[in-house]
Design an enzyme around this catalytic site. Structure first.
Site, mmCIF file in Angstrom:
data_model
loop_
_atom_site.group_PDB
_atom_site.id
_atom_site.type_symbol
_atom_site.label_atom_id
_atom_site.label_comp_id
_atom_site.label_asym_id
_atom_site.label_seq_id
_atom_site.Cartn_x
_atom_site.Cartn_y
_atom_site.Cartn_z
ATOM 1 N N SER A 43 -4.125 2.702 -2.646
ATOM 2 C CA SER A 43 -4.277 2.896 -1.174
ATOM 3 C C SER A 43 -3.897 4.449 -0.979
ATOM 4 C CB SER A 43 -3.370 2.014 -0.228
ATOM 5 O OG SER A 43 -3.587 0.733 -0.233
ATOM 6 N N SER A 61 4.540 0.103 -4.601
ATOM 7 C CA SER A 61 5.893 -0.536 -4.808
ATOM 8 C C SER A 61 6.278 -0.040 -5.892
ATOM 9 C CB SER A 61 5.448 -2.009 -4.735
ATOM 10 O OG SER A 61 4.803 -2.534 -3.655
ATOM 11 N N GLU A 68 -2.061 -14.743 -12.207
ATOM 12 C CA GLU A 68 -1.122 -15.207 -11.278
ATOM 13 C C GLU A 68 -1.121 -16.145 -10.184
ATOM 14 O OE1 GLU A 68 2.555 -13.727 -11.915
ATOM 15 O OE2 GLU A 68 1.425 -13.762 -13.695
ATOM 16 N N SER A 94 -5.703 -6.975 4.667
ATOM 17 C CA SER A 94 -5.468 -7.390 5.848
ATOM 18 C C SER A 94 -6.089 -8.661 6.071
ATOM 19 C CB SER A 94 -5.642 -6.406 7.058
ATOM 20 O OG SER A 94 -7.172 -6.142 7.112
#
Lengths: 372, 401
Positions: B122, B154, B237, B375
């Site tokens: 992003s 992150s 995952e 989103s």
């Protein structure tokens, strides 16, 4: 861990859908709406031949010995078709007779139900708008030959076509379930016209209606657990039917959004409509998980089966109302017309939302189970 | 249809539970080295990299078992492993699209958390419209020169490596000019600035790249193939967190129950107030539906079905649920739900969904879920187009292209 249907269950679903697409088209449903009886004898007999009426009954009484899961699969299809008729109340009454009936009661009613000769229903809601069995106010006084029932039952589904009614009442021993002939003396039936023309309710007024001692289902004073179980099956059954109605409304909305053009484009290309359809799908898929989890849980008597039934009814009741309602919004004005089929499913889902325990009732049960 | 866990899975769960009982650290792990050590113990026990092929150091087990491990860890509040993004997403990308050299060099150290990874996707002006990203990577022969800014990274401050999407060609359609590179975060041209969120913590970062260098051997796939690689939905995952998440919500619910027994209104505990009960009934019904849906996803994975675009339904469902869930909890708890620190007399009020923090923190965090990883609006677009088959919208950038 396997959440998928077995090949037999898929076959049941597919054949039910094919049958209802052929024999319970919206046009056929509308004919029944205008019919004073409101359901089709021919269709009922066909359903018997397909084995649907004895689906969950023991084989010894002409049934197939299947369970709530298969019943939910069928009810989903019936909901998808907007089928009007006493399938669910008959299933519930038969299950209660199968679970608690004497040999004589089972022999009298179960084969008759499985062959389509007899329909049955349940009179659960008493004077108060309270689904708890302990809220039952109807009295059962001892007489020489048995009991005399006095009181009133509201919103009894399909009572006018039922050969036998399950009626809870307060006997001297406590809450007791009676098998009542709707033609018995001192019993008057008043139809109550519902918003959904495919739902037929009656108010049943009992004035010292005589029933024999052999009309008691199970032991006198012991009807509580039987009624709790019946309400759970009703909740899951109604949830399955609402799920079918919601799925149908979603499918119709998606089809329409692909072809209806405004501003030179299909309306499904607008996020306002596309996002609404995505939200509807989300609620339909979650409802699917809730219905079939609960149906499996009832069959398996898993430790959370009581909770799961309430979760399914509470969740799907809200979800189906929203999905069916939003399908009218997606269609715009045409969706509000009598000619368009959406209101078949919208009204059916709404009728079922208020039966076998509404959302408030089941949410309270949930809190009791998890928070005591 | 059989929603019982298989005897093997039940035995496995018991084994995990026993292992955790003896191995879960008794105190919090603030130091990175301690968290890495805990991660390695989880890995050596077979509880990290569970779905990675054995050839790459993984354990090659099932999504169900992985979900069981995460569920058991949630149940006892065990600290999570640390290289989640690397193991869940970046490693599998390398496994599918990487060269043998890249696999040899990066995968094992990623699994053992010897090297920590972050994602550089992003940008301040490329959020939902990720393909409009502006960070440039100029081809210099043996390396690429990277300039630009990334955001919402992150693990930025602790990351050794990042997977980067950058523009290598600004003359072609925006989706086709993007390449995927592995970037060494420990170099002078890379600056990581923590970004404080509405929770008051800084779990994300901004990353500034000024003449940073990415070696050519760290190019994933071909030049211009970056968008395609990023779009490959890699299911390693999938479903991993499904049960653990629900277990954390359920733990929060039981804390809420205790709190509503202590807090009083009108001379009686809140739990006896019908309005509160109605809200709690709705919360728990929705919570259970999330659990059933999680089992359905795991069952589908077990049957070899690939959920594909339908996984957007799962993401949309639980993130929107989580917002409603904590909103309702805070409605019930009133100002007690807004405390940012523990109060002795109402310990049960001041708690959250298993993560350190408070109800207030959980309530705030719930706002992030419906934004990150696509989103809710993007998920609804995906569901509308790819699941329901509704027509694509007319978009200004498509008209130009």
């Amino acid at each position: 861990m396997d959440f998928s249907f077995s090949p037999d269950q898929r076959l049941l679903r597919d054949s039910a859908r094919a049958f209802l697409d052929e024999h319970a088209k919206p046009a056929a449903v509308r004919l029944l709406w205008d019919d004073p009886r409101g359901e089709s004898e021919a269709l009922w007999k066909e359903m018997a031949q397909l084995g649907w009426l004895g689906l969950a009954l023991p084989e010894a009484y002409g049934g197939s010995g299947l369970g709530m899961l298969e019943a939910a699969i069928l009810l989903h299809e019936l909901g998808r078709a907007g089928y009007p008729g006493p399938y669910l109340p008959t299933l519930l009454a038969a299950a209660a007779i199968g679970a608690a009936g004497s040999e004589g009661q089972k022999a009298r009613w179960l084969p008759a139900i499985a062959t389509g000769e007899a329909r049955a229903s349940v009179a659960l809601l008493d004077a108060e708008l309270d689904w708890r069995p302990e809220a039952t106010a109807m009295r059962a006084e001892k007489t020489g030959a048995g009991f005399a029932l006095s009181g009133r039952k509201h919103f009894v589904p399909w009572a006018h076509v039922a050969r036998v009614l399950l009626v809870p009442a307060r006997a001297p021993e406590g809450l007791t379930l009676f098998l009542v002939d709707p033609g018995a003396g001192g019993l008057t039936q008043t139809p109550a016209q519902a918003m959904d023309p495919g739902t037929r309710w009656s108010t049943m007024t009992f004035e010292r209606t005589p029933v024999g001692a052999d009309a008691v289902l199970g032991a006198p004073g012991q009807a509580g657990p039987l009624l709790d179980a019946l309400l759970r099956q009703g909740a899951v059954g109604a949830a399955a039917e609402m799920l079918g109605a919601a799925r149908r409304c979603l499918d119709l909305s998606v089809e329409y959004a692909k072809v209806r053009e405004q501003f030179g484009q299909p309306i499904g290309s607008f996020q306002a409509i596309r996002h609404k359809c995505a939200e509807m799908l989300l609620e339909v898929e979650n409802s699917h998980s809730a219905v079939y989890y609960a149906a499996w849980a009832l069959d398996a008597r898993s430790e959370d089966h009581e909770l799961a039934a309430s979760v399914a009814k509470a969740y799907v009741g809200d979800a189906a109302r929203r999905v069916c309602g939003e399908s009218i919004q997606v269609h715009g004005g045409i969706g509000f017309t009598w000619e368009y089929d959406l209101h078949i499913y919208f009204k059916r889902a709404k009728a079922l939302e208020a039966q076998y325990g509404d959302g408030d009732y089941h949410r309270e049960l949930i809190v009791r189970r998890v928070a005591a | 249809m059989d929603l019982n866990y298989s005897p093997e899975d039940r035995a496995f769960r018991a084994e995990v539970r026993r292992w955790l009982e003896t191995n879960v650290p008794k105190q919090e792990l603030p130091a990175l080295e301690d968290r890495k050590a805990w991660h390695r113990r989880l890995y050596e026990a077979g509880y990290v990299g569970m779905l990675w092929p054995k050839a790459y150091g993984g354990w090659g087990t099932t999504p169900m078992r992985q979900a069981i491990v995460q569920d058991e860890m949630a149940r006892v509040g065990a600290p999570p492993p640390i290289n989640g993004l690397g193991i869940g997403f970046i490693g599998p990308t390398i496994i599918v699209h990487g060269t043998d050299w890249q696999k040899q060099r990066y995968l094992k150290k990623m699994l053992t958390a010897e090297e920590i990874w972050c994602q550089l996707y992003s940008e301040p002006n490329a959020g939902s419209d990720l393909a409009s990203l502006k960070t440039r990577a100029e081809d210099q022969g043996d390396h690429f020169l990277v300039n630009g800014q990334k955001i919402w990274t992150s693990a930025g401050p602790i990351a050794d490596w990042g997977i980067l999407l950058a523009r290598t060609d600004s003359k072609v359609a925006k989706h086709r000019g993007i390449s995927c590179l592995l970037l060494n975060m420990r170099q002078p041209g890379v600056e990581v600035r923590p970004l404080k969120q509405i929770t008051g913590h800084a779990l994300f970062s901004e990353v500034f790249m000024t003449n940073a260098r990415a070696d050519r051997r760290d190019l994933i796939g071909a030049v211009g193939q970056g968008w395609e690689i990023a779009q490959t939905t890699l299911g390693y995952e999938r479903g991993a967190n499904s049960l653990g998440r629900v277990t954390r919500y359920a733990a929060a619910f039981h804390q809420l129950v205790r709190a509503t027994r202590e807090l009083r209104r009108g001379g009686r505990p809140l739990i006896e107030d019908p309005a509160v009960r109605a809200k709690m009934g709705r919360m728990f019904a929705e919570l259970e539906v999330q659990r059933y849906a999680a089992l359905r996803v795991l069952s589908a994975l077990q049957n070899g079905e690939s959920p594909g675009a339908a996984s957007s339904i799962t993401k949309l469902s639980y993130t929107e649920f989580e917002k409603r869930y904590y909103e309702t909890a805070l409605e019930i708890l009133g100002p007690w739900g807004q405390l940012m620190s523990s109060r002795e007399e109402f310990e049960d009020v001041d708690t959250s969904s298993g993560e350190p923090g408070t109800w207030a923190t959980a309530f705030l965090w719930a706002r992030a879920g419906t934004i990150y990883s696509g989103s809710s609006e993007i998920q609804k677009n995906i569901i509308g187009e790819r699941v329901l088959g509704l027509p694509k919208e007319v978009r200004a950038d498509r008209l130009k292209a």
